[in-house]
Design a protein around this motif. Structure first.
Motif, PDB file in Angstrom:
ATOM      1  N   TYR A  75       0.638  -1.268  -0.071  1.00 17.41           N
ATOM      2  CA  TYR A  75       0.055   0.089  -0.171  1.00 17.41           C
ATOM      3  C   TYR A  75       0.800   1.122  -0.110  1.00 17.41           C
ATOM      4  O   TYR A  75       0.590   2.244  -0.631  1.00 17.41           O
ATOM      5  CB  TYR A  75      -0.843   0.043   1.291  1.00 17.41           C
ATOM      6  CG  TYR A  75      -2.014  -0.984   1.074  1.00 17.41           C
ATOM      7  CD1 TYR A  75      -3.211  -0.461   0.288  1.00 17.41           C
ATOM      8  CD2 TYR A  75      -2.027  -2.306   1.712  1.00 17.41           C
ATOM      9  CE1 TYR A  75      -4.328  -1.602   0.120  1.00 17.41           C
ATOM     10  CE2 TYR A  75      -3.125  -3.210   1.301  1.00 17.41           C
ATOM     11  CZ  TYR A  75      -4.041  -2.806   0.693  1.00 17.41           C
ATOM     12  OH  TYR A  75      -5.153  -3.631   0.567  1.00 17.41           O
ATOM     13  N   THR A  76       1.889   0.983   0.702  1.00 17.06           N
ATOM     14  CA  THR A  76       3.036   2.360   0.781  1.00 17.06           C
ATOM     15  C   THR A  76       4.365   1.778   0.577  1.00 17.06           C
ATOM     16  O   THR A  76       4.730   1.028   1.273  1.00 17.06           O
ATOM     17  CB  THR A  76       2.776   2.917   2.271  1.00 17.06           C
ATOM     18  OG1 THR A  76       1.652   3.269   2.571  1.00 17.06           O
ATOM     19  CG2 THR A  76       3.682   4.332   2.109  1.00 17.06           C
ATOM     20  N   SER A  77       4.959   2.407  -0.607  1.00 16.24           N
ATOM     21  CA  SER A  77       6.192   1.797  -0.887  1.00 16.24           C
ATOM     22  C   SER A  77       7.328   2.357   0.058  1.00 16.24           C
ATOM     23  O   SER A  77       7.093   3.306   0.806  1.00 16.24           O
ATOM     24  CB  SER A  77       6.798   2.267  -2.297  1.00 16.24           C
ATOM     25  OG  SER A  77       6.948   3.689  -2.511  1.00 16.24           O
ATOM     26  N   GLN A  78       8.463   1.586   0.133  1.00 13.58           N
ATOM     27  CA  GLN A  78       9.554   1.989   1.153  1.00 13.58           C
ATOM     28  C   GLN A  78       9.806   3.360   0.750  1.00 13.58           C
ATOM     29  O   GLN A  78      10.413   4.200   1.723  1.00 13.58           O
ATOM     30  CB  GLN A  78      10.753   1.056   0.995  1.00 13.58           C
ATOM     31  CG  GLN A  78      11.390   0.980  -0.259  1.00 13.58           C
ATOM     32  CD  GLN A  78      12.878   0.492  -0.038  1.00 13.58           C
ATOM     33  OE1 GLN A  78      13.173   0.229   1.267  1.00 13.58           O
ATOM     34  NE2 GLN A  78      13.203  -0.104  -1.048  1.00 13.58           N
ATOM     35  N   PHE A  79      10.075   3.834  -0.591  1.00  9.86           N
ATOM     36  CA  PHE A  79      10.454   5.082  -0.619  1.00  9.86           C
ATOM     37  C   PHE A  79       9.518   6.242  -0.340  1.00  9.86           C
ATOM     38  O   PHE A  79       9.940   7.217   0.259  1.00  9.86           O
ATOM     39  CB  PHE A  79      10.594   5.196  -2.399  1.00  9.86           C
ATOM     40  CG  PHE A  79      11.910   4.301  -2.691  1.00  9.86           C
ATOM     41  CD1 PHE A  79      13.043   4.335  -2.477  1.00  9.86           C
ATOM     42  CD2 PHE A  79      11.284   2.812  -3.244  1.00  9.86           C
ATOM     43  CE1 PHE A  79      14.072   3.366  -2.859  1.00  9.86           C
ATOM     44  CE2 PHE A  79      12.299   1.859  -3.861  1.00  9.86           C
ATOM     45  CZ  PHE A  79      13.599   2.157  -3.662  1.00  9.86           C
ATOM     46  N   GLU A  80       8.280   5.932  -0.563  1.00  8.47           N
ATOM     47  CA  GLU A  80       7.217   6.981  -0.129  1.00  8.47           C
ATOM     48  C   GLU A  80       7.401   7.102   1.357  1.00  8.47           C
ATOM     49  O   GLU A  80       7.286   8.168   2.020  1.00  8.47           O
ATOM     50  CB  GLU A  80       5.950   6.834  -0.544  1.00  8.47           C
ATOM     51  CG  GLU A  80       4.947   7.744   0.227  1.00  8.47           C
ATOM     52  CD  GLU A  80       3.265   7.484  -0.279  1.00  8.47           C
ATOM     53  OE1 GLU A  80       2.374   7.646   0.317  1.00  8.47           O
ATOM     54  OE2 GLU A  80       3.276   6.778  -1.456  1.00  8.47           O
ATOM     55  N   GLN A  81       7.423   5.854   2.135  1.00  4.52           N
ATOM     56  CA  GLN A  81       7.558   5.681   3.460  1.00  4.52           C
ATOM     57  C   GLN A  81       8.672   6.712   4.069  1.00  4.52           C
ATOM     58  O   GLN A  81       8.501   7.326   5.105  1.00  4.52           O
ATOM     59  CB  GLN A  81       7.618   4.240   3.905  1.00  4.52           C
ATOM     60  CG  GLN A  81       7.238   4.052   5.312  1.00  4.52           C
ATOM     61  CD  GLN A  81       5.753   4.200   5.971  1.00  4.52           C
ATOM     62  OE1 GLN A  81       5.173   5.421   5.693  1.00  4.52           O
ATOM     63  NE2 GLN A  81       5.140   3.070   5.865  1.00  4.52           N
ATOM     64  N   HIS A  82       9.967   6.276   3.301  1.00  6.55           N
ATOM     65  CA  HIS A  82      11.111   7.280   3.983  1.00  6.55           C
ATOM     66  C   HIS A  82      10.747   8.611   3.869  1.00  6.55           C
ATOM     67  O   HIS A  82      11.187   9.368   4.688  1.00  6.55           O
ATOM     68  CB  HIS A  82      12.328   6.841   3.215  1.00  6.55           C
ATOM     69  CG  HIS A  82      13.310   7.435   3.579  1.00  6.55           C
ATOM     70  ND1 HIS A  82      14.280   7.035   4.674  1.00  6.55           N
ATOM     71  CD2 HIS A  82      14.404   8.661   2.900  1.00  6.55           C
ATOM     72  CE1 HIS A  82      15.159   7.841   4.905  1.00  6.55           C
ATOM     73  NE2 HIS A  82      15.501   8.700   3.853  1.00  6.55           N
ATOM     74  N   ILE A  83      10.217   9.011   2.675  1.00  6.05           N
ATOM     75  CA  ILE A  83       9.914  10.640   2.673  1.00  6.05           C
ATOM     76  C   ILE A  83       8.846  10.845   3.720  1.00  6.05           C
ATOM     77  O   ILE A  83       9.179  12.089   4.372  1.00  6.05           O
ATOM     78  CB  ILE A  83       9.195  11.042   1.179  1.00  6.05           C
ATOM     79  CG1 ILE A  83      10.453  10.527   0.135  1.00  6.05           C
ATOM     80  CG2 ILE A  83       8.813  12.473   1.246  1.00  6.05           C
ATOM     81  CD1 ILE A  83      11.659  11.292   0.230  1.00  6.05           C
TER      82      ILE A  83
END
Length: 383
Positions: free
Chosen positions: A285-293
């Motif tokens: 649902y949430t990619s690791q890259f969006e999550q890092h941001i």
């Protein structure tokens, strides 16, 4: 602070494929992004608002770059820590913090950290150089076989070697290192933990990693890991303990071994988006890259659950080929259901260089693994 469509500036140290994939989400949110990398051909160059060429280990270069942004993060650990410390002291938000990075950058210091905090890890000894290790082996203080790791500078399987005999030492660098007892294990696992400055914390599902036997690189990442729930829960709990002690902000990828008797031992960590989380672009649902941001900007963390089973196949340069890259049979894999290739934008290939990855999603994890093998056997990265 208004991050979106504003004068806010996010800085990224390192312009490789991890940064490039991070920029997909900064562009989605219209967050202004500056990138520093030593190569004019860095994959990030085409996606950032401003790109700067410079040495990531040079104090002045990193400090002067950091003064131009509001929040600073990185996609590679090999950066100048004193510059980050000065920037942080002057009010620039640096995530993960220089303190966290300082504990992780040297693998010997990282192992000591686990020992000090009762985090389960393989037995090890530190050595000032290779000569000291050879002497310890000669005196019977350490016996074959074991794992040698350079304490600094290792990545993608470099700086790691199985030492089976005295002949294995031939041609190795005389640098600071650690020797680890070889652990018989069932699986290599990983858990990504996300944490923001407000203290919100979430973990991604446990993934299983299959490695290339020669290059010591991940070939497949499988989510969810094909393990018992009790083992998965133990792995997530240990990853949370590691995260708590590092007190990081952003992502922390925790690599672990599942032993033959189902104990979990921490191998090492990475304080950034990680190869073990690439499946999340298509499968979560949430990619690791969006999550890092989200994490470094202290925004609410996203849902870490998977929408579907996901497998990642690394695309690395084929042995025997160096030069201008050619992706042979890429059209064939694009025609397969649930298959998405990601090409990193590196123009030159060489054996085992990471050039891209492919994600396979399917309701059935066994079918996804079958397709992944077909992908691996179809596409070749040649010159």
């Amino acid at each position: 602070m208004n991050y979106f469509s504003s004068d806010f500036k996010l800085g990224i140290l390192g312009g490789g494929q991890l940064g490039k994939m991070m920029l997909t989400d900064t562009r989605k949110f219209d967050i202004q992004t500056y990138v520093l990398d030593p190569s004019d051909e860095a994959p990030c160059k085409i996606g950032s608002n401003k790109f700067f060429k410079g040495d990531l280990m040079d104090f002045d270069t990193v400090y002067n770059f950091g003064k131009q942004v509001d929040v600073l993060t990185f996609e590679i650990e090999l950066v100048n820590i004193p510059a980050l410390e000065k920037l942080e002291a002057e009010g620039i938000k640096v995530y993960p913090s220089p303190k966290t990075l300082n504990l992780i950058q040297n693998k010997g210091t990282q192992k000591d950290f686990y020992a000090q905090h009762n985090i389960p890890t393989a037995e090890y000894k530190r050595f000032d150089n290779l000569d000291a290790l050879k002497e310890a082996v000669a005196n019977g203080a350490f016996s074959f076989p074991f794992i040698w790791k350079s304490t600094e500078g290792g990545y993608d399987g470099n700086g790691v070697k199985v030492i089976r005999s005295a002949e294995s030492f031939n041609g190795m660098p005389n640098v600071q290192c650690i020797a680890e007892v070889m652990i018989p294990f069932k699986n290599e696992l990983a858990v990504i933990v996300a944490r923001n400055p407000s203290g919100e914390i979430k973990t991604y599902p446990v993934v299983e990693m299959e490695f290339h036997p020669e290059a010591n690189q991940v070939e497949y990442v499988i989510c969810p890991a094909r393990i018992d729930d009790a083992v998965a829960n133990k792995a997530r709990a240990i990853a949370l303990k590691v995260s708590e002690h590092f007190n990081h902000v952003g992502l922390l990828a925790v690599e672990m071994f599942q032993t033959e008797d189902d104990q979990i031992l921490v191998n090492e960590v990475a304080p950034r988006p990680h190869n073990s989380g690439h499946y999340s672009i298509e499968a979560s649902y949430t990619s690791q890259f969006e999550q890092h941001i989200r994490a470094i900007l202290d925004l609410p963390l996203g849902n870490t659950d998977s929408k579907v089973a996901g497998i990642m196949v690394n695309l690395v340069g084929a042995e025997g080929f160096s030069g201008n890259v050619v992706y042979e049979n890429i059209e064939k894999i694009i025609g397969m259901d649930g298959v998405t290739p990601h090409i990193y934008g590196k123009k030159q290939t060489r054996p085992f260089r990471k050039m891209g990855h492919v994600t396979i999603v399917n309701e059935d994890i066994a079918e996804a693994r079958r397709i992944a093998a077909e992908v691996k056997n179809t596409i070749r990265v040649i010159a």
